[in-house]
Write a protein that holds these residues in place. Structure first.
Motif, PDB file in Angstrom:
ATOM      1  N   ILE A   4       0.850  -1.189   0.000  1.00 47.88           N
ATOM      2  CA  ILE A   4       0.000   0.000   0.000  1.00 47.88           C
ATOM      3  C   ILE A   4       0.888   1.242   0.000  1.00 47.88           C
ATOM      4  CG2 ILE A   4      -1.737   1.319   1.262  1.00 47.88           C
ATOM      5  CD1 ILE A   4      -2.590  -1.373   2.546  1.00 47.88           C
ATOM      6  N   TYR A   5       0.678   2.092  -0.986  1.00 52.49           N
ATOM      7  CA  TYR A   5       1.356   3.387  -1.070  1.00 52.49           C
ATOM      8  C   TYR A   5       0.278   4.447  -0.986  1.00 52.49           C
ATOM      9  CZ  TYR A   5       5.310   0.744  -2.922  1.00 52.49           C
ATOM     10  OH  TYR A   5       6.337  -0.143  -3.086  1.00 52.49           O
ATOM     11  N   CYS A   6       0.480   5.468  -0.140  1.00 52.17           N
ATOM     12  CA  CYS A   6      -0.559   6.482  -0.009  1.00 52.17           C
ATOM     13  C   CYS A   6       0.001   7.858   0.302  1.00 52.17           C
ATOM     14  CB  CYS A   6      -1.585   6.080   1.042  1.00 52.17           C
ATOM     15  SG  CYS A   6      -0.957   5.983   2.721  1.00 52.17           S
ATOM     16  N   ASP A   7      -0.772   8.858  -0.081  1.00 47.59           N
ATOM     17  CA  ASP A   7      -0.541  10.254   0.282  1.00 47.59           C
ATOM     18  C   ASP A   7      -1.641  10.655   1.243  1.00 47.59           C
ATOM     19  OD1 ASP A   7       1.671  10.673  -1.392  1.00 47.59           O
ATOM     20  OD2 ASP A   7       0.404  11.194  -3.087  1.00 47.59           O
ATOM     21  N   VAL A   8      -1.316  11.519   2.202  1.00 53.21           N
ATOM     22  CA  VAL A   8      -2.297  11.940   3.198  1.00 53.21           C
ATOM     23  C   VAL A   8      -2.328  13.458   3.314  1.00 53.21           C
ATOM     24  CG1 VAL A   8      -2.055   9.808   4.525  1.00 53.21           C
ATOM     25  CG2 VAL A   8      -0.656  11.769   5.122  1.00 53.21           C
ATOM     26  N   ASP A   9      -3.435  13.969   3.885  1.00 53.46           N
ATOM     27  CA  ASP A   9      -3.530  15.404   4.163  1.00 53.46           C
ATOM     28  C   ASP A   9      -2.957  15.686   5.553  1.00 53.46           C
ATOM     29  OD1 ASP A   9      -5.509  14.701   6.017  1.00 53.46           O
ATOM     30  OD2 ASP A   9      -7.156  15.488   4.817  1.00 53.46           O
ATOM     31  N   GLU A  10      -3.089  16.935   6.012  1.00 53.73           N
ATOM     32  CA  GLU A  10      -2.512  17.324   7.300  1.00 53.73           C
ATOM     33  C   GLU A  10      -3.158  16.621   8.495  1.00 53.73           C
ATOM     34  OE1 GLU A  10      -5.768  20.031   6.104  1.00 53.73           O
ATOM     35  OE2 GLU A  10      -3.896  19.517   5.123  1.00 53.73           O
ATOM     36  N   ASN A  11      -4.342  16.028   8.291  1.00 49.78           N
ATOM     37  CA  ASN A  11      -5.030  15.303   9.362  1.00 49.78           C
ATOM     38  C   ASN A  11      -4.832  13.794   9.286  1.00 49.78           C
ATOM     39  OD1 ASN A  11      -6.207  17.662  10.506  1.00 49.78           O
ATOM     40  ND2 ASN A  11      -7.650  17.688   8.794  1.00 49.78           N
ATOM     41  N   GLY A  12      -4.046  13.347   8.306  1.00 48.46           N
ATOM     42  CA  GLY A  12      -3.794  11.919   8.163  1.00 48.46           C
ATOM     43  C   GLY A  12      -4.778  11.183   7.285  1.00 48.46           C
ATOM     44  N   ASN A  13      -5.772  11.890   6.742  1.00 51.77           N
ATOM     45  CA  ASN A  13      -6.744  11.254   5.859  1.00 51.77           C
ATOM     46  C   ASN A  13      -6.089  10.922   4.521  1.00 51.77           C
ATOM     47  OD1 ASN A  13      -9.044  11.540   7.628  1.00 51.77           O
ATOM     48  ND2 ASN A  13      -8.853  13.711   7.214  1.00 51.77           N
ATOM     49  N   ILE A  14      -6.397   9.764   3.989  1.00 47.06           N
ATOM     50  CA  ILE A  14      -5.785   9.302   2.751  1.00 47.06           C
ATOM     51  C   ILE A  14      -6.377  10.060   1.570  1.00 47.06           C
ATOM     52  CG2 ILE A  14      -5.491   7.324   1.221  1.00 47.06           C
ATOM     53  CD1 ILE A  14      -5.486   5.580   3.794  1.00 47.06           C
ATOM     54  N   LEU A  15      -5.502  10.689   0.787  1.00 43.60           N
ATOM     55  CA  LEU A  15      -5.914  11.452  -0.385  1.00 43.60           C
ATOM     56  C   LEU A  15      -5.762  10.639  -1.669  1.00 43.60           C
ATOM     57  CD1 LEU A  15      -4.176  14.848   0.414  1.00 43.60           C
ATOM     58  CD2 LEU A  15      -6.586  14.274   0.720  1.00 43.60           C
ATOM     59  N   ASP A  16      -4.690   9.887  -1.770  1.00 48.33           N
ATOM     60  CA  ASP A  16      -4.398   9.100  -2.966  1.00 48.33           C
ATOM     61  C   ASP A  16      -3.808   7.780  -2.506  1.00 48.33           C
ATOM     62  OD1 ASP A  16      -4.136   8.452  -5.631  1.00 48.33           O
ATOM     63  OD2 ASP A  16      -2.258   9.531  -5.899  1.00 48.33           O
TER      64      ASP A  16
END
Length: 57
Positions: A4-16
């Motif tokens: 699993i590869y992921c990008d997150v926002d400042e709150n840790g929510n997965i964006l991509d």
């Protein structure tokens, strides 16, 4: 094992997110995890560099 590869926002929510058995990312992601099963990105987030399930209401 699922990669699993992921990008997150400042709150840790997965964006991509990309995930699978033999995933080769085409770019740099914020985080990398190995899990036993596929995840639903709406149900997970990253906290303290760990992939955790979001609390349910």
């Amino acid at each position: 094992m699922i990669l699993i590869y992921c990008d997150v926002d400042e709150n840790g929510n997965i964006l991509d997110l990309i995930q699978g058995y033999r995933v080769i990312p085409g770019r740099q992601y914020d985080y990398f995890f190995v899990r036993e099963e596929l995840i639903d990105s709406a149900l997970y987030k990253v906290e303290n560099r760990e992939l955790v399930q979001k609390p349910t209401a």
